[in-house]
Scaffold this motif. Structure first.
Motif, PDB file in Angstrom:
ATOM      1  N   LYS A  76     -56.360  -4.318  45.875  1.00 25.68           N
ATOM      2  CA  LYS A  76     -57.603  -5.023  45.543  1.00 25.68           C
ATOM      3  C   LYS A  76     -58.736  -4.712  46.517  1.00 25.68           C
ATOM      4  O   LYS A  76     -59.705  -5.465  46.626  1.00 25.68           O
ATOM      5  CB  LYS A  76     -57.378  -6.527  45.440  1.00 25.68           C
ATOM      6  N   THR A  77     -58.619  -3.601  47.227  1.00 25.55           N
ATOM      7  CA  THR A  77     -59.646  -3.177  48.168  1.00 25.55           C
ATOM      8  C   THR A  77     -59.360  -1.752  48.614  1.00 25.55           C
ATOM      9  O   THR A  77     -58.269  -1.234  48.401  1.00 25.55           O
ATOM     10  CB  THR A  77     -59.697  -4.109  49.393  1.00 25.55           C
ATOM     11  N   TYR A  78     -60.347  -1.153  49.256  1.00 26.97           N
ATOM     12  CA  TYR A  78     -60.148   0.152  49.871  1.00 26.97           C
ATOM     13  C   TYR A  78     -59.511  -0.041  51.233  1.00 26.97           C
ATOM     14  O   TYR A  78     -59.908  -0.912  51.999  1.00 26.97           O
ATOM     15  CB  TYR A  78     -61.476   0.891  50.037  1.00 26.97           C
ATOM     16  N   GLN A  79     -58.517   0.770  51.518  1.00 35.47           N
ATOM     17  CA  GLN A  79     -57.859   0.803  52.817  1.00 35.47           C
ATOM     18  C   GLN A  79     -57.316   2.219  52.972  1.00 35.47           C
ATOM     19  O   GLN A  79     -56.889   2.818  51.967  1.00 35.47           O
ATOM     20  CB  GLN A  79     -56.725  -0.218  52.828  1.00 35.47           C
ATOM     21  N   PRO A  80     -57.316   2.787  54.160  1.00 35.47           N
ATOM     22  CA  PRO A  80     -56.795   4.152  54.309  1.00 35.47           C
ATOM     23  C   PRO A  80     -55.342   4.251  53.830  1.00 35.47           C
ATOM     24  O   PRO A  80     -54.510   3.409  54.153  1.00 35.47           O
ATOM     25  CB  PRO A  80     -56.889   4.406  55.814  1.00 35.47           C
ATOM     26  N   ILE A  81     -55.074   5.295  53.029  1.00 34.94           N
ATOM     27  CA  ILE A  81     -53.723   5.575  52.552  1.00 34.94           C
ATOM     28  C   ILE A  81     -53.475   7.075  52.679  1.00 34.94           C
ATOM     29  O   ILE A  81     -54.419   7.851  52.832  1.00 34.94           O
ATOM     30  CB  ILE A  81     -53.502   5.135  51.081  1.00 34.94           C
ATOM     31  N   ALA A  82     -52.225   7.463  52.611  1.00 34.42           N
ATOM     32  CA  ALA A  82     -51.845   8.880  52.611  1.00 34.42           C
ATOM     33  C   ALA A  82     -50.614   9.050  51.727  1.00 34.42           C
ATOM     34  O   ALA A  82     -49.744   8.174  51.693  1.00 34.42           O
ATOM     35  CB  ALA A  82     -51.544   9.353  54.028  1.00 34.42           C
ATOM     36  N   THR A  83     -50.563  10.172  51.038  1.00 35.30           N
ATOM     37  CA  THR A  83     -49.408  10.458  50.191  1.00 35.30           C
ATOM     38  C   THR A  83     -48.193  10.705  51.073  1.00 35.30           C
ATOM     39  O   THR A  83     -48.211  11.583  51.938  1.00 35.30           O
ATOM     40  CB  THR A  83     -49.666  11.697  49.310  1.00 35.30           C
ATOM     41  N   LEU A  84     -47.159   9.924  50.870  1.00 30.31           N
ATOM     42  CA  LEU A  84     -45.911  10.073  51.599  1.00 30.31           C
ATOM     43  C   LEU A  84     -44.944  10.953  50.818  1.00 30.31           C
ATOM     44  O   LEU A  84     -44.297  11.844  51.365  1.00 30.31           O
ATOM     45  CB  LEU A  84     -45.282   8.691  51.848  1.00 30.31           C
ATOM     46  N   ASP A  85     -44.863  10.727  49.520  1.00 35.04           N
ATOM     47  CA  ASP A  85     -43.921  11.456  48.681  1.00 35.04           C
ATOM     48  C   ASP A  85     -44.514  11.584  47.285  1.00 35.04           C
ATOM     49  O   ASP A  85     -45.096  10.624  46.770  1.00 35.04           O
ATOM     50  CB  ASP A  85     -42.587  10.694  48.616  1.00 35.04           C
ATOM     51  N   LEU A  86     -44.392  12.750  46.696  1.00 28.91           N
ATOM     52  CA  LEU A  86     -44.908  12.980  45.354  1.00 28.91           C
ATOM     53  C   LEU A  86     -43.945  13.897  44.614  1.00 28.91           C
ATOM     54  O   LEU A  86     -43.700  15.012  45.047  1.00 28.91           O
ATOM     55  CB  LEU A  86     -46.302  13.625  45.410  1.00 28.91           C
ATOM     56  N   ARG A  87     -43.412  13.395  43.531  1.00 29.71           N
ATOM     57  CA  ARG A  87     -42.549  14.201  42.674  1.00 29.71           C
ATOM     58  C   ARG A  87     -43.239  14.313  41.321  1.00 29.71           C
ATOM     59  O   ARG A  87     -43.613  13.299  40.720  1.00 29.71           O
ATOM     60  CB  ARG A  87     -41.189  13.536  42.478  1.00 29.71           C
ATOM     61  N   VAL A  88     -43.425  15.544  40.868  1.00 24.84           N
ATOM     62  CA  VAL A  88     -44.049  15.781  39.577  1.00 24.84           C
ATOM     63  C   VAL A  88     -43.049  16.494  38.676  1.00 24.84           C
ATOM     64  O   VAL A  88     -42.510  17.535  39.049  1.00 24.84           O
ATOM     65  CB  VAL A  88     -45.339  16.621  39.710  1.00 24.84           C
ATOM     66  N   ASP A  89     -42.800  15.904  37.518  1.00 28.01           N
ATOM     67  CA  ASP A  89     -41.958  16.531  36.507  1.00 28.01           C
ATOM     68  C   ASP A  89     -42.862  17.083  35.422  1.00 28.01           C
ATOM     69  O   ASP A  89     -43.556  16.323  34.734  1.00 28.01           O
ATOM     70  CB  ASP A  89     -40.985  15.507  35.891  1.00 28.01           C
ATOM     71  N   TYR A  90     -42.882  18.413  35.292  1.00 29.11           N
ATOM     72  CA  TYR A  90     -43.666  19.059  34.239  1.00 29.11           C
ATOM     73  C   TYR A  90     -42.820  19.096  32.978  1.00 29.11           C
ATOM     74  O   TYR A  90     -41.712  19.610  32.984  1.00 29.11           O
ATOM     75  CB  TYR A  90     -44.083  20.467  34.668  1.00 29.11           C
ATOM     76  N   MET A  91     -43.359  18.563  31.898  1.00 21.71           N
ATOM     77  CA  MET A  91     -42.602  18.453  30.657  1.00 21.71           C
ATOM     78  C   MET A  91     -43.011  19.483  29.609  1.00 21.71           C
ATOM     79  O   MET A  91     -42.222  19.834  28.752  1.00 21.71           O
ATOM     80  CB  MET A  91     -42.735  17.045  30.116  1.00 21.71           C
ATOM     81  N   ARG A  92     -44.240  19.924  29.678  1.00 22.39           N
ATOM     82  CA  ARG A  92     -44.732  20.947  28.749  1.00 22.39           C
ATOM     83  C   ARG A  92     -46.069  21.453  29.261  1.00 22.39           C
ATOM     84  O   ARG A  92     -46.688  20.842  30.144  1.00 22.39           O
ATOM     85  CB  ARG A  92     -44.895  20.376  27.339  1.00 22.39           C
ATOM     86  N   ALA A  93     -46.523  22.571  28.700  1.00 20.46           N
ATOM     87  CA  ALA A  93     -47.831  23.106  29.073  1.00 20.46           C
ATOM     88  C   ALA A  93     -48.920  22.243  28.439  1.00 20.46           C
ATOM     89  O   ALA A  93     -48.758  21.725  27.330  1.00 20.46           O
ATOM     90  CB  ALA A  93     -47.960  24.547  28.592  1.00 20.46           C
ATOM     91  N   ALA A  94     -50.012  22.102  29.154  1.00 18.85           N
ATOM     92  CA  ALA A  94     -51.170  21.410  28.590  1.00 18.85           C
ATOM     93  C   ALA A  94     -51.720  22.262  27.444  1.00 18.85           C
ATOM     94  O   ALA A  94     -51.630  23.488  27.465  1.00 18.85           O
ATOM     95  CB  ALA A  94     -52.235  21.214  29.665  1.00 18.85           C
ATOM     96  N   ILE A  95     -52.284  21.611  26.458  1.00 20.57           N
ATOM     97  CA  ILE A  95     -52.836  22.323  25.303  1.00 20.57           C
ATOM     98  C   ILE A  95     -54.161  22.976  25.709  1.00 20.57           C
ATOM     99  O   ILE A  95     -55.073  22.287  26.177  1.00 20.57           O
ATOM    100  CB  ILE A  95     -53.056  21.355  24.116  1.00 20.57           C
TER     101      ILE A  95
END
Length: 162
Positions: A76-95
């Motif tokens: 509910k506000t801005y506060q400094p953050i950083a990406t700790l972990d990111l998993r991306v599953d690609y399911m298909r090509a974008a059209i």
């Protein structure tokens, strides 16, 4: 959550950084606790010129950024953050030739971590190009800086009144 945060700051955070502006990220809005971004299709964002499919790095960047926005919505506000972990599953090509949309929801907040699920799609979230599961570190340092600034302002105000 303040109206000012939703109407002013959140849209600026969505596309105001140099890289998000260069990539063309557009704030689409907020539906309850889900934030939405759009990337209009552009030839310079294509990863494979033979097929016209958007670059995978663009999809990853979009999912990471919309995930961070979802954490700020949860806080509910801005506060400094950083990406700790990111998993991306690609399911298909974008059209090819189609805009890409991303939605994210922060489903759990602790004192120091925000957990997010996000997905990228053209029209229907049930037919995703990719889905992401991510975690963001919520900086306690942000709280300390804000507190120090508030204390400094309070002491100046008290000194001025004397």
């Amino acid at each position: 959550m303040t109206d000012q945060f939703l109407t002013t700051l959140l849209p600026q955070l969505a596309s105001g950084a140099a890289h998000t502006h260069a990539l063309g990220f557009q704030y689409e809005g907020l539906d309850a606790d889900r934030v939405r971004l759009r990337v209009p299709y552009r030839a310079d964002l294509v990863g494979d010129p033979e097929t016209g499919v958007l670059a995978g790095g663009l999809v990853t960047t979009l999912l990471d950024h919309v995930g961070g926005l979802a954490v700020w919505v949860g806080l509910k506000t801005y506060q400094p953050i950083a990406t700790l972990d990111l998993r991306v599953d690609y399911m298909r090509a974008a059209i090819p030739g189609r805009d890409l949309i991303a939605e994210a929801r922060c489903y759990r907040l602790t004192r120091s971590i925000g957990f997010v699920r996000a997905w990228a799609f053209e029209d229907d979230p049930a037919d995703p190009v990719a889905a992401a599961q991510s975690a963001y570190v919520i900086s306690a340092e942000g709280d300390h800086r804000a507190g120090a600034n508030l204390r400094a302002k309070s002491s100046r105000t008290a000194g001025d009144a004397a």
